[in-house]
Scaffold this motif. Structure first.
Motif, short mmCIF file in Angstrom:
data_model
loop_
_atom_site.label_atom_id
_atom_site.label_comp_id
_atom_site.label_asym_id
_atom_site.label_seq_id
_atom_site.Cartn_x
_atom_site.Cartn_y
_atom_site.Cartn_z
N ALA A 126 20.32 -3.14 2.24
CA ALA A 126 20.49 -2.39 3.49
C ALA A 126 20.30 -3.31 4.70
O ALA A 126 21.03 -3.21 5.69
CB ALA A 126 19.51 -1.22 3.54
N LEU A 127 19.32 -4.21 4.61
CA LEU A 127 19.09 -5.17 5.71
C LEU A 127 20.26 -6.13 5.88
O LEU A 127 20.67 -6.42 7.00
CB LEU A 127 17.81 -5.96 5.44
N ARG A 128 20.79 -6.63 4.76
CA ARG A 128 21.95 -7.54 4.84
C ARG A 128 23.13 -6.84 5.49
O ARG A 128 23.85 -7.41 6.31
CB ARG A 128 22.32 -8.05 3.44
N GLU A 129 23.32 -5.58 5.12
CA GLU A 129 24.43 -4.81 5.70
C GLU A 129 24.18 -4.52 7.17
O GLU A 129 25.10 -4.63 8.00
CB GLU A 129 24.60 -3.50 4.92
N PHE A 130 22.96 -4.17 7.52
CA PHE A 130 22.62 -3.85 8.91
C PHE A 130 22.87 -5.04 9.82
O PHE A 130 23.45 -4.90 10.90
CB PHE A 130 21.15 -3.41 8.98
N TYR A 131 22.43 -6.22 9.40
CA TYR A 131 22.56 -7.42 10.23
C TYR A 131 23.85 -8.20 9.99
O TYR A 131 24.17 -9.12 10.75
CB TYR A 131 21.36 -8.34 10.01
N GLY A 132 24.56 -7.87 8.92
CA GLY A 132 25.76 -8.63 8.60
C GLY A 132 25.44 -10.05 8.20
O GLY A 132 26.18 -10.99 8.54
N MET A 133 24.35 -10.25 7.47
CA MET A 133 23.91 -11.59 7.07
C MET A 133 23.86 -11.71 5.56
O MET A 133 23.85 -10.71 4.82
CB MET A 133 22.56 -11.92 7.68
N ASP A 134 23.81 -12.94 5.08
CA ASP A 134 23.91 -13.22 3.65
C ASP A 134 22.62 -12.97 2.88
O ASP A 134 22.65 -12.66 1.69
CB ASP A 134 24.33 -14.69 3.43
N HIS A 135 21.48 -13.15 3.55
CA HIS A 135 20.20 -13.10 2.84
C HIS A 135 19.21 -12.20 3.57
O HIS A 135 19.20 -12.14 4.80
CB HIS A 135 19.60 -14.50 2.72
N ALA A 136 18.37 -11.52 2.78
CA ALA A 136 17.29 -10.70 3.33
C ALA A 136 16.11 -10.76 2.38
O ALA A 136 16.28 -10.71 1.16
CB ALA A 136 17.74 -9.26 3.53
N MET A 137 14.94 -10.87 2.94
CA MET A 137 13.71 -11.02 2.16
C MET A 137 12.67 -10.06 2.73
O MET A 137 12.35 -10.12 3.92
CB MET A 137 13.24 -12.47 2.27
N VAL A 138 12.17 -9.14 1.90
CA VAL A 138 11.22 -8.13 2.37
C VAL A 138 9.79 -8.55 2.05
O VAL A 138 9.48 -8.98 0.94
CB VAL A 138 11.54 -6.77 1.71
N PHE A 139 8.94 -8.42 3.05
CA PHE A 139 7.51 -8.72 2.92
C PHE A 139 6.70 -7.43 3.00
O PHE A 139 7.22 -6.40 3.43
CB PHE A 139 7.06 -9.67 4.04
N SER A 140 5.43 -7.51 2.65
CA SER A 140 4.59 -6.31 2.65
C SER A 140 4.20 -5.86 4.06
O SER A 140 3.86 -4.70 4.25
CB SER A 140 3.33 -6.54 1.80
N THR A 141 4.22 -6.76 5.03
CA THR A 141 4.00 -6.40 6.43
C THR A 141 4.82 -7.33 7.32
O THR A 141 5.24 -8.42 6.89
CB THR A 141 2.52 -6.54 6.87
N GLY A 142 5.02 -6.94 8.57
CA GLY A 142 5.68 -7.81 9.53
C GLY A 142 4.86 -9.04 9.82
O GLY A 142 5.41 -10.14 10.01
#
Length: 411
Positions: free
Chosen positions: A109-125
């Protein structure tokens, strides 16, 4: 051996002695009858804009719930379904047993939202900044950053042990001077924020990114306070100013516009995926619960179609900014630049009194104080929500007027 007590306990070896000035300030405020502004309890949350605080129906104007997604029916339903299907937690890190289908879907969903190739989710900002910055910029590298950067950015710099070179807030010329002095062949990372959380002001990213690229630096932009709201598609200030394709890394959080908890980094860098194996705050932290990533993914996909909400939030920001200015309050920006409207207080004591007066009238805002604030200012920080009605904003202005006159902040 009996441990020492009383004043004698505060010797040079007292590990808590360094906190004494903060303890004294807090005790002085509480002794004057001011309610503790940093220990508010919400007994019941009624909606994105209202809660029961101290038994009173209170308008929420300090939650960063910019797009009001916390009570969205689709978001809540997604969390319930994930909780039932996958349980309450993963009990493991992402590199072991902590990657569920929901984590992959959230990153998609993040890759689609930003139109980018990679997304990495962390436990907090916080961990997203801590992990990405400390991993990509280490000893021998240089980090050039705005002096008003968030604490998580500074902590990421410290953890990575890169040489930190700060420059005056939003000063393009000062930033270029710092970059000019760094050895040409050194690794360089420029760190900026789209919206700075204390005053709600926006960075001149277009000019700054151009300068960074001129000197061969990579660019990381923290869009925590602009994601979902600023930009045609809600991708933040980098999108609004037309430089999103020139930024190497975008850091964000789920605890603002997305309406849950977690952090992320998106990028087009071809080597980005190696970070999953070398980024310590990612490798050694338990992953987010399935219900959290499910709510985040659902919220992010809905934010893609949030144009009407974004437009209403801008209207709210303009109305509040103009109204407070008209009442005689001193604000952090001359014009509305984001969903944050910061009201500058004369000092901490009167700021705390004003905060309490607002709360007793049924309005919650953030009291922000040094050292978190720039230039030693005390601020009442207002963060608007797309779910605030026009009538609620008018009520907020009326409460500010009554409280401001009672405390003596305005005539």
């Amino acid at each position: 051996m009996t441990p020492p007590s009383g004043e004698g306990a505060r010797s040079s070896g007292d590990l808590f002695a360094k906190f004494d000035p903060i303890i004294e300030t807090r005790e002085t405020l509480l002794a004057r009858g001011v309610e503790d502004p940093f220990n508010l309890v919400m007994e019941k949350v009624l909606s994105p804009t209202r809660a029961i605080c101290n038994g009173r129906d209170t308008i929420l104007l300090g939650t960063y719930n910019y797009m009001g997604m916390t009570f969205d029916p689709d978001v809540i339903e997604a969390g319930k379904e994930a909780l039932e299907q996958f349980g309450s937690g993963t009990t493991g890190s992402r590199v072991l047993n902590g990657t569920y289908q929901g984590h992959r879907e959230c990153e998609e969903a993040l890759r689609e939202f930003y139109g980018m190739d990679h997304a990495m989710v962390f436990s907090t900002g916080y961990q997203a900044n801590l992990g990405i910055i400390s991993t990509i910029a280490g000893k021998g590298d240089y980090i050039v950053l705005d002096i008003d950067s968030h604490a998580s950015i500074y902590d990421g710099c410290a953890m990575g042990k890169a040489e930190v070179v700060p420059f005056r807030h939003n000063d393009i010329e000062a930033m270029e001077k710092r970059l000019r002095r760094i050895p040409e062949d050194a690794g360089k990372l420029v760190i900026l924020e789209g919206v700075y959380s204390m005053l709600g002001d926006v960075a001149p990213l277009k000019e700054m990114v151009a300068v960074a690229k001129k000197y061969g630096a990579m660019v990381l932009v923290d869009e925590a306070h602009s994601m979902g709201f600023i930009g045609k598609n809600g991708r933040g200030v980098a999108e609004e100013q037309g430089v999103i394709d020139d930024v190497d890394f975008i850091i964000g959080t789920f605890s603002k516009s997305v309406g849950t908890v977690g952090g992320f980094c998106v990028s087009n860098h071809p080597k980005f995926e190696i970070l999953r194996l070398v980024c310590r705050p990612y490798v050694f932290t338990a992953s987010l619960p399935p219900s959290v990533v499910a709510t985040a993914a659902t919220s992010i996909r809905k934010l893609m179609h949030g144009a009407n909400k974004r437009a209403h939030l801008w209207e709210n920001s303009k109305r509040l900014h103009a109204g407070l200015t008209g009442l005689g309050f001193k604000l952090g920006t001359d014009e509305p630049q984001s969903a944050i409207v910061a009201v500058i207080m004369p000092d901490l004591e009167r700021g705390a009194m004003m905060w309490e007066a607002l709360l007793k009238e049924g309005l919650y805002v953030n009291l922000a104080r040094p050292p978190a604030t720039p230039a030693g200012m005390t601020l009442l920080r207002c963060s608007l929500c797309a779910e605030h009605s026009t009538e609620e904003v008018e009520t907020i202005l009326a409460i500010f007027e009554r409280a401001g006159k009672a405390v003596g902040i305005i005539d």
